[in-house]
Design a protein around this motif. Structure first.
Motif, PDB file in Angstrom:
ATOM      1  N   TRP A 190     -89.969 -82.604 -13.356  1.00 20.56           N
ATOM      2  CA  TRP A 190     -88.674 -81.938 -13.414  1.00 20.56           C
ATOM      3  C   TRP A 190     -88.738 -80.543 -12.789  1.00 20.56           C
ATOM      4  N   ALA A 191     -87.585 -80.094 -12.377  1.00 18.78           N
ATOM      5  CA  ALA A 191     -87.415 -78.721 -11.890  1.00 18.78           C
ATOM      6  C   ALA A 191     -86.077 -78.223 -12.416  1.00 18.78           C
TER       7      ALA A 191
ATOM      8  N   LEU B  75     -80.680 -79.562 -13.439  1.00 21.58           N
ATOM      9  CA  LEU B  75     -81.887 -80.357 -13.642  1.00 21.58           C
ATOM     10  C   LEU B  75     -82.133 -81.184 -12.387  1.00 21.58           C
ATOM     11  N   ALA B  76     -83.376 -81.166 -11.916  1.00 25.31           N
ATOM     12  CA  ALA B  76     -83.694 -81.846 -10.659  1.00 25.31           C
ATOM     13  C   ALA B  76     -85.007 -82.606 -10.781  1.00 25.31           C
ATOM     14  N   HIS B  77     -85.197 -83.552  -9.854  1.00 20.21           N
ATOM     15  CA  HIS B  77     -86.456 -84.294  -9.730  1.00 20.21           C
ATOM     16  C   HIS B  77     -87.330 -83.593  -8.692  1.00 20.21           C
ATOM     17  N   ASP B  78     -88.558 -83.280  -9.078  1.00 19.42           N
ATOM     18  CA  ASP B  78     -89.522 -82.679  -8.155  1.00 19.42           C
ATOM     19  C   ASP B  78     -90.454 -83.784  -7.677  1.00 19.42           C
TER      20      ASP B  78
ATOM     21  N   GLU C 225     -86.279 -83.871   2.941  1.00 21.05           N
ATOM     22  CA  GLU C 225     -87.570 -84.091   3.578  1.00 21.05           C
ATOM     23  C   GLU C 225     -88.545 -82.956   3.343  1.00 21.05           C
ATOM     24  N   ASP C 226     -88.051 -81.737   3.134  1.00 13.29           N
ATOM     25  CA  ASP C 226     -88.946 -80.606   2.908  1.00 13.29           C
ATOM     26  C   ASP C 226     -89.414 -80.519   1.464  1.00 13.29           C
ATOM     27  N   GLY C 227     -89.050 -81.498   0.647  1.00 17.18           N
ATOM     28  CA  GLY C 227     -89.498 -81.496  -0.744  1.00 17.18           C
ATOM     29  C   GLY C 227     -88.556 -80.814  -1.698  1.00 17.18           C
ATOM     30  N   THR C 228     -87.389 -80.363  -1.205  1.00 22.71           N
ATOM     31  CA  THR C 228     -86.441 -79.714  -2.092  1.00 22.71           C
ATOM     32  C   THR C 228     -85.975 -80.710  -3.151  1.00 22.71           C
ATOM     33  N   PRO C 229     -86.010 -80.334  -4.418  1.00 23.56           N
ATOM     34  CA  PRO C 229     -85.652 -81.299  -5.466  1.00 23.56           C
ATOM     35  C   PRO C 229     -84.220 -81.800  -5.329  1.00 23.56           C
TER      36      PRO C 229
END
Length: 636
Positions: free
Chosen positions: A331-332, A343-346, A391-395
């Motif tokens: 989580w992030a 709330l985000a998925h990392d 693509e850059d990994g941003t959640p």
């Protein structure tokens, strides 16, 4: 002409006799008289304040109380104060407490504490002194108290609390008029050399479980940890010692009891005490290493992180304690304002080897469930939550939680969150009590999810057999890629602290963990792999059979919103079990994969499976957690 004694005086005498009447048979008449005639000086009313009330209840009527400090919130866990006393002078608040207990008590207060100027006055006519002066605050005054008491032949009792070991040092200066019995110098006190001035304590009195804490404070500084039952234990030891000292009896120089060891089994207590020499050696090595360290070069102070809003800090700390598959903590959190968090998925915290593309969502749901458990608020799901991360990994954000206010019983709920853990050991077969069973059924019904309870020896045995057969049919190498990811995650020292050991991440511990590691080892001949796998599956099946119940949560699991709802409900059910005193373990990995024999029921797929019951042991491992700062950022 003689007059009758005023009625008030007669009542006071009668009340005084009645107040200590239950002491009779334990405290003799002569001891009771000595207590009533005594004047006790309490120097330091923090730890020392705890001894005052037991002495007053024992029959002491004259006190002198000295302390320059006031009560604050951190004192409530152990000192003689209540919320109404916060901000008040410690000796004044304790004096009121004595007078409320014994209106005829004679109490003198020194709100400025003991000083070199008032020491002689405070000691004049005193029978015994209890020394609880903080040496970090008044080291020289502490020494002068002992020196002048030794000169006057006044016994001094000095109290120390070592974790769970209250310890009382008796300096009977009537028999040995040397300050601290010669075990600490005047120079060390005058120059405020703290640890040198405390040599009279002795390292052998510190219990093995507290010596490491003491060493850490000596090396790194910080507040001395103190606990209520240790302070109360010290008051108990002091009250009895005061009786013997007032009666001129010889006592031990050190009066102590190890509370922690007292409640252990005999083998554990023996091991606890046997560890002391080892801990002393470790302590001395740590101190020598610290003394050899070069002083740190001055450098620019790092910028402190932006503080979290008070409400959201409590909510996010609770979310951090949520469970997650493989303890991945995927989580992030992004703070939008002082009350709103997204709330985000990392994706960097989720193993790519997991076949389920939305497997992370249940973990985020558990974090959401924790937030809603601690605070009244509104959850707004994101319409784009099913989209993958950039693509850059941003959640990828799955929604936002707006915190209106913390719940009234938030402190109790924080306790339940901190207590909740995955229990992989044996559980009692006692079924759930009726109230708890109804409560968790209601939690599922409120969210339109079905909750099935598997209970009874026959049903649990069938489920355990099905689980065993499924485990034996599985390919031992099927999770090799997942194991490799977990080993890589745990290889870095920092990640080891944040995510745990691979055996814990896979849900293996104890005998199961040993067997599972052997199965995964290349050094084990392939001929033995199946036997080891059979033993592993047998252990897991036996634990499934030996429990109070298995709870099966069913519902739709097609979308991220479905998975979030499942995780949040699982969290609320797990916390309800924790509140009721039950332990639990999610099955099928951690959760996300249904246990064998529990297929879908129409459109209601298995969302989570919990094995639960009364625990008889403490969980072997506490899952490591990332720092809250590593999961939180402010919105730009």
């Amino acid at each position: 002409m003689a007059t009758d004694t005023p009625r008030a005086d007669i009542d006071r005498v009668a009340a005084g006799a009645e107040a200590v009447s239950r002491n009779t048979g334990i405290i003799s008449d002569r001891e009771q008289a000595a207590l009533r005639a005594a004047t006790v000086l309490v120097a330091g009313c923090g730890g020392g304040g705890g001894v005052v009330e037991p002495l007053a209840r024992l029959g002491v009527l004259r006190f002198r109380l000295a302390d320059p400090d006031v009560f604050d919130v951190s004192n409530l866990n152990r000192q003689a104060c209540v919320q109404a006393d916060l901000g008040r002078s410690k000796p004044a608040a304790i004096a009121d407490r004595i007078r409320a207990l014994t209106p005829s008590a004679d109490v003198t207060v020194y709100p400025q504490g003991l000083t070199l100027e008032n020491l002689d006055e405070a000691l004049d006519g005193v029978h015994i002194v209890f020394d609880a002066i903080d040496p970090t605050m008044s080291s020289w005054v502490k020494y002068q108290l002992h020196e002048r008491a030794a000169r006057l032949g006044i016994p001094v009792l000095a109290g120390m609390d070592f974790g769970g070991k209250p310890t009382l040092y008796v300096f009977d200066y009537r028999r040995n008029p040397v300050p601290f019995y010669g075990r600490a110098s005047a120079e060390a006190h005058r120059e405020n050399r703290l640890w040198e001035s405390m040599q009279w304590v002795g390292s052998t009195q510190v219990p093995s479980d507290f010596l490491a804490v003491q060493t850490d404070r000596r090396v790194n500084g910080g507040a001395w940890p103190q606990i209520g039952y240790c302070v109360l234990g010290l008051a108990t030891l002091t009250a009895r010692t005061v009786v013997d000292v007032l009666m001129n009896r010889r006592t031990r120089h050190v009066v102590t009891v190890d509370v922690h060891a007292a409640v252990m089994t005999r083998p554990a207590a023996l091991l606890h005490r046997a560890r002391l020499p080892v801990e002393i050696v470790r302590s001395r090595r740590a101190l020598r290493a610290a003394s050899r360290r070069d002083p740190l070069r001055p450098s620019a102070a790092p910028q402190p992180p932006r503080p979290l809003p008070e409400r959201l800090a409590s909510v996010l700390k609770g979310a951090r304690l949520a469970p997650s598959a493989f303890n991945a903590q995927p989580w992030a959190f992004e703070l939008l304002d002082d009350r709103t968090v997204r709330l985000a998925h990392d994706p960097r915290r989720w193993p790519t080897a997991v076949q389920d593309p939305l497997g992370w969502a249940e973990s985020l749901g558990c974090a959401l469930g924790s937030m809603a458990y601690l605070a009244h608020g509104e959850w707004e799901a994101s319409t784009a939550s099913d989209q993958p991360a950039d693509e850059d990994g941003t959640p990828a954000f799955v929604g936002r939680f707006h915190c209106d206010r913390l719940r009234d019983d938030v402190l109790v709920r924080q306790g339940a969150l901190g207590l909740r853990s995955t229990h992989r050991e044996g559980l009692l077969r006692t079924p759930l009590d009726t109230a708890t069973a109804k409560r968790i059924e209601l939690l599922g019904a409120e969210r339109n999810l079905a909750l099935e309870t598997v209970t009874g020896p026959s049903a649990l045995a069938r489920l355990a057999r099905t689980e065993f057969d499924s485990a034996m049919a599985a390919d031992p190498a099927s999770d090799a890629q997942l194991r490799a990811w977990l080993r890589e995650r745990a290889r870095n020292d920092s990640d080891r602290r944040s995510f745990g050991e691979p055996r814990d991440l896979l849900g293996h511990s104890g005998a199961t963990g040993v067997l599972a590691r052997a199965v995964d080892s290349e050094a084990v001949p392939r001929a033995l792999v199946r036997r080891l796998a059979s033993a592993t599956a047998g252990v897991r099946a036996r634990r499934l059979r030996d429990c109070g119940a298995v709870l099966v949560l069913r519902g739709p699991r097609r979308t991220v919103a479905d998975r979030l709802e499942a995780g949040a409900t699982l969290m609320r059910i797990w916390l309800a079990l924790t509140e009721a005193g039950y332990a639990a373990q999610p099955l099928g990995g951690e959760f996300g994969r249904p246990a064998a024999g529990l297929g879908p029921d129409g459109d209601n797929e298995v969302l989570a499976v919990l094995r639960t019951g009364r625990a008889t042991t403490t969980p072997l491992h506490q899952a490591a957690r990332c720092r809250i700062e590593d999961s939180v950022r402010w919105a730009r």
